[in-house]
Design a protein around this motif. Sequence first.
Motif, PDB file in Angstrom:
ATOM      1  N   VAL A  92      58.182  61.362  26.494  1.00 40.42           N
ATOM      2  CA  VAL A  92      59.095  62.509  26.529  1.00 40.42           C
ATOM      3  C   VAL A  92      58.616  63.493  27.590  1.00 40.42           C
ATOM      4  O   VAL A  92      57.419  63.770  27.702  1.00 40.42           O
ATOM      5  CB  VAL A  92      59.156  63.215  25.156  1.00 40.42           C
ATOM      6  CG1 VAL A  92      60.085  64.424  25.226  1.00 40.42           C
ATOM      7  CG2 VAL A  92      59.620  62.247  24.077  1.00 40.42           C
ATOM      8  N   ILE A  93      59.563  64.026  28.373  1.00 40.12           N
ATOM      9  CA  ILE A  93      59.252  65.069  29.354  1.00 40.12           C
ATOM     10  C   ILE A  93      59.470  66.412  28.675  1.00 40.12           C
ATOM     11  O   ILE A  93      60.606  66.800  28.385  1.00 40.12           O
ATOM     12  CB  ILE A  93      60.134  64.930  30.604  1.00 40.12           C
ATOM     13  CG1 ILE A  93      59.853  63.595  31.297  1.00 40.12           C
ATOM     14  CG2 ILE A  93      59.892  66.080  31.573  1.00 40.12           C
ATOM     15  CD1 ILE A  93      60.705  63.333  32.513  1.00 40.12           C
ATOM     16  N   GLN A  94      58.380  67.117  28.442  1.00 38.85           N
ATOM     17  CA  GLN A  94      58.444  68.348  27.660  1.00 38.85           C
ATOM     18  C   GLN A  94      58.475  69.609  28.508  1.00 38.85           C
ATOM     19  O   GLN A  94      59.046  70.617  28.094  1.00 38.85           O
ATOM     20  CB  GLN A  94      57.251  68.407  26.699  1.00 38.85           C
ATOM     21  CG  GLN A  94      57.201  67.230  25.735  1.00 38.85           C
ATOM     22  CD  GLN A  94      55.964  67.251  24.865  1.00 38.85           C
ATOM     23  OE1 GLN A  94      55.063  68.068  25.068  1.00 38.85           O
ATOM     24  NE2 GLN A  94      55.914  66.363  23.888  1.00 38.85           N
ATOM     25  N   ASP A  95      57.830  69.582  29.674  1.00 35.20           N
ATOM     26  CA  ASP A  95      57.749  70.784  30.500  1.00 35.20           C
ATOM     27  C   ASP A  95      57.572  70.380  31.960  1.00 35.20           C
ATOM     28  O   ASP A  95      57.676  69.202  32.313  1.00 35.20           O
ATOM     29  CB  ASP A  95      56.599  71.682  30.032  1.00 35.20           C
ATOM     30  CG  ASP A  95      55.295  70.915  29.883  1.00 35.20           C
ATOM     31  OD1 ASP A  95      55.144  69.860  30.550  1.00 35.20           O
ATOM     32  OD2 ASP A  95      54.426  71.348  29.106  1.00 35.20           O
ATOM     33  N   GLN A  96      57.286  71.375  32.803  1.00 35.53           N
ATOM     34  CA  GLN A  96      57.138  71.115  34.230  1.00 35.53           C
ATOM     35  C   GLN A  96      55.907  70.258  34.532  1.00 35.53           C
ATOM     36  O   GLN A  96      55.917  69.468  35.478  1.00 35.53           O
ATOM     37  CB  GLN A  96      57.040  72.448  34.989  1.00 35.53           C
ATOM     38  CG  GLN A  96      58.322  73.267  34.983  1.00 35.53           C
ATOM     39  CD  GLN A  96      59.456  72.575  35.714  1.00 35.53           C
ATOM     40  OE1 GLN A  96      59.234  71.808  36.651  1.00 35.53           O
ATOM     41  NE2 GLN A  96      60.687  72.841  35.292  1.00 35.53           N
ATOM     42  N   ASP A  97      54.866  70.409  33.743  1.00 34.23           N
ATOM     43  CA  ASP A  97      53.663  69.603  33.975  1.00 34.23           C
ATOM     44  C   ASP A  97      53.931  68.120  33.721  1.00 34.23           C
ATOM     45  O   ASP A  97      53.512  67.256  34.500  1.00 34.23           O
ATOM     46  CB  ASP A  97      52.521  70.091  33.075  1.00 34.23           C
ATOM     47  CG  ASP A  97      51.998  71.452  33.502  1.00 34.23           C
ATOM     48  OD1 ASP A  97      52.158  71.797  34.693  1.00 34.23           O
ATOM     49  OD2 ASP A  97      51.440  72.168  32.649  1.00 34.23           O
ATOM     50  N   SER A  98      54.608  67.823  32.635  1.00 34.27           N
ATOM     51  CA  SER A  98      54.928  66.422  32.350  1.00 34.27           C
ATOM     52  C   SER A  98      55.935  65.877  33.359  1.00 34.27           C
ATOM     53  O   SER A  98      55.886  64.700  33.723  1.00 34.27           O
ATOM     54  CB  SER A  98      55.471  66.287  30.926  1.00 34.27           C
ATOM     55  OG  SER A  98      56.638  67.078  30.758  1.00 34.27           O
ATOM     56  N   LEU A  99      56.830  66.734  33.847  1.00 36.28           N
ATOM     57  CA  LEU A  99      57.767  66.303  34.888  1.00 36.28           C
ATOM     58  C   LEU A  99      57.024  65.986  36.178  1.00 36.28           C
ATOM     59  O   LEU A  99      57.342  65.006  36.864  1.00 36.28           O
ATOM     60  CB  LEU A  99      58.810  67.392  35.135  1.00 36.28           C
ATOM     61  CG  LEU A  99      59.812  67.113  36.263  1.00 36.28           C
ATOM     62  CD1 LEU A  99      60.657  65.888  35.950  1.00 36.28           C
ATOM     63  CD2 LEU A  99      60.703  68.334  36.509  1.00 36.28           C
ATOM     64  N   GLU A 170      63.780  61.222  27.499  1.00 35.96           N
ATOM     65  CA  GLU A 170      64.305  62.450  26.892  1.00 35.96           C
ATOM     66  C   GLU A 170      63.594  63.663  27.483  1.00 35.96           C
ATOM     67  O   GLU A 170      62.370  63.662  27.638  1.00 35.96           O
ATOM     68  CB  GLU A 170      64.088  62.409  25.381  1.00 35.96           C
ATOM     69  CG  GLU A 170      64.573  63.654  24.666  1.00 35.96           C
ATOM     70  CD  GLU A 170      64.272  63.615  23.186  1.00 35.96           C
ATOM     71  OE1 GLU A 170      64.456  64.649  22.519  1.00 35.96           O
ATOM     72  OE2 GLU A 170      63.828  62.545  22.701  1.00 35.96           O
ATOM     73  N   CYS A 171      64.367  64.686  27.843  1.00 42.86           N
ATOM     74  CA  CYS A 171      63.809  65.933  28.383  1.00 42.86           C
ATOM     75  C   CYS A 171      64.117  67.063  27.410  1.00 42.86           C
ATOM     76  O   CYS A 171      65.287  67.367  27.142  1.00 42.86           O
ATOM     77  CB  CYS A 171      64.401  66.253  29.753  1.00 42.86           C
ATOM     78  SG  CYS A 171      63.831  65.189  31.069  1.00 42.86           S
ATOM     79  N   SER A 172      63.071  67.693  26.906  1.00 39.81           N
ATOM     80  CA  SER A 172      63.256  68.804  25.973  1.00 39.81           C
ATOM     81  C   SER A 172      63.383  70.145  26.678  1.00 39.81           C
ATOM     82  O   SER A 172      63.750  71.141  26.055  1.00 39.81           O
ATOM     83  CB  SER A 172      62.078  68.853  24.988  1.00 39.81           C
ATOM     84  OG  SER A 172      60.847  68.971  25.689  1.00 39.81           O
ATOM     85  N   ASP A 173      63.097  70.183  27.968  1.00 40.08           N
ATOM     86  CA  ASP A 173      63.192  71.417  28.744  1.00 40.08           C
ATOM     87  C   ASP A 173      64.415  71.342  29.658  1.00 40.08           C
ATOM     88  O   ASP A 173      64.582  70.376  30.402  1.00 40.08           O
ATOM     89  CB  ASP A 173      61.917  71.610  29.572  1.00 40.08           C
ATOM     90  CG  ASP A 173      61.930  72.915  30.348  1.00 40.08           C
ATOM     91  OD1 ASP A 173      62.344  72.897  31.521  1.00 40.08           O
ATOM     92  OD2 ASP A 173      61.516  73.947  29.776  1.00 40.08           O
ATOM     93  N   GLU A 174      65.278  72.366  29.601  1.00 38.38           N
ATOM     94  CA  GLU A 174      66.521  72.335  30.366  1.00 38.38           C
ATOM     95  C   GLU A 174      66.268  72.344  31.872  1.00 38.38           C
ATOM     96  O   GLU A 174      66.910  71.621  32.635  1.00 38.38           O
ATOM     97  CB  GLU A 174      67.402  73.529  29.970  1.00 38.38           C
ATOM     98  CG  GLU A 174      67.954  73.442  28.558  1.00 38.38           C
ATOM     99  CD  GLU A 174      68.876  72.253  28.382  1.00 38.38           C
ATOM    100  OE1 GLU A 174      69.512  71.839  29.376  1.00 38.38           O
ATOM    101  OE2 GLU A 174      68.961  71.722  27.263  1.00 38.38           O
ATOM    102  N   THR A 175      65.343  73.186  32.319  1.00 36.91           N
ATOM    103  CA  THR A 175      65.032  73.247  33.751  1.00 36.91           C
ATOM    104  C   THR A 175      64.453  71.927  34.239  1.00 36.91           C
ATOM    105  O   THR A 175      64.831  71.411  35.298  1.00 36.91           O
ATOM    106  CB  THR A 175      64.040  74.386  34.032  1.00 36.91           C
ATOM    107  OG1 THR A 175      64.574  75.610  33.528  1.00 36.91           O
ATOM    108  CG2 THR A 175      63.779  74.511  35.520  1.00 36.91           C
ATOM    109  N   ALA A 176      63.554  71.375  33.467  1.00 37.96           N
ATOM    110  CA  ALA A 176      62.970  70.085  33.830  1.00 37.96           C
ATOM    111  C   ALA A 176      64.015  68.980  33.791  1.00 37.96           C
ATOM    112  O   ALA A 176      63.980  68.053  34.609  1.00 37.96           O
ATOM    113  CB  ALA A 176      61.813  69.750  32.891  1.00 37.96           C
ATOM    114  N   ASN A 177      64.960  69.076  32.877  1.00 37.56           N
ATOM    115  CA  ASN A 177      65.987  68.045  32.756  1.00 37.56           C
ATOM    116  C   ASN A 177      66.869  67.987  34.003  1.00 37.56           C
ATOM    117  O   ASN A 177      67.222  66.901  34.474  1.00 37.56           O
ATOM    118  CB  ASN A 177      66.841  68.313  31.520  1.00 37.56           C
ATOM    119  CG  ASN A 177      67.874  67.223  31.305  1.00 37.56           C
ATOM    120  OD1 ASN A 177      67.539  66.062  31.114  1.00 37.56           O
ATOM    121  ND2 ASN A 177      69.145  67.604  31.350  1.00 37.56           N
TER     122      ASN A 177
END
Length: 201
Positions: A92-99, A170-177
């Motif tokens: 799962v991509i949770q934030d900018q770091d994971s992105l 799945e991306c839980s952060d809108e900006t990262a998505n």
Amino acid sequence: MKDDSSEPVENTDENPKELVLVLSPTVLRMGSVVIVCLILLTIYAKNIREFLIQESTSSLLLGIFLVSEVIQFFILIYNRLKLDFYLNTDPVIQDQDSLRLWKTVVQSNHKWERVGLVLLFVLSLPVGMLVGGKSGFVTVDMGIVFVVWVLHLVLNAWSGSSQDKMKELECSDETANAEYRRVCKAWGRQLSPDFKIEQDA
């Protein structure tokens, strides 16, 4: 009183020493062998060239083809294993770091994929066709080429399935998505997509 103003006497040797170069018998023998080998290579160079062209061209081309394909197989397997490792550890991509981490993995995958494409279109396909044209399309060599190509397609599909999974995370952060969707789209359609990893740092 002793006179110290006497000038030094110059050495006027009429027979100066000469520098003598001494070569050992081993050096002379090695030099002779090298000269003989060069002469023989010069004499038979034309015959060797004709032999390679007429008798071994098909085998040489097949060897080049197989080496190119083996390298591509390693690239496909490496990319698949690396993507699977990421999918198992960061599903799962949770934030900018994971992105950013996802982008790094995808960028590495894309670079190796381009290397494989270069090998495919510069070596594998042309050399494979040359093997068929040189030895005949109904030969053992061409059969080997055909089997390797089929295996290549299977490995490519196997590796591509992990790429599809990387585009469905799945991306839980809108900006990262939003950025994730942009990169996924560019990854599938552009030869050199801009992953923008440095800007996110």
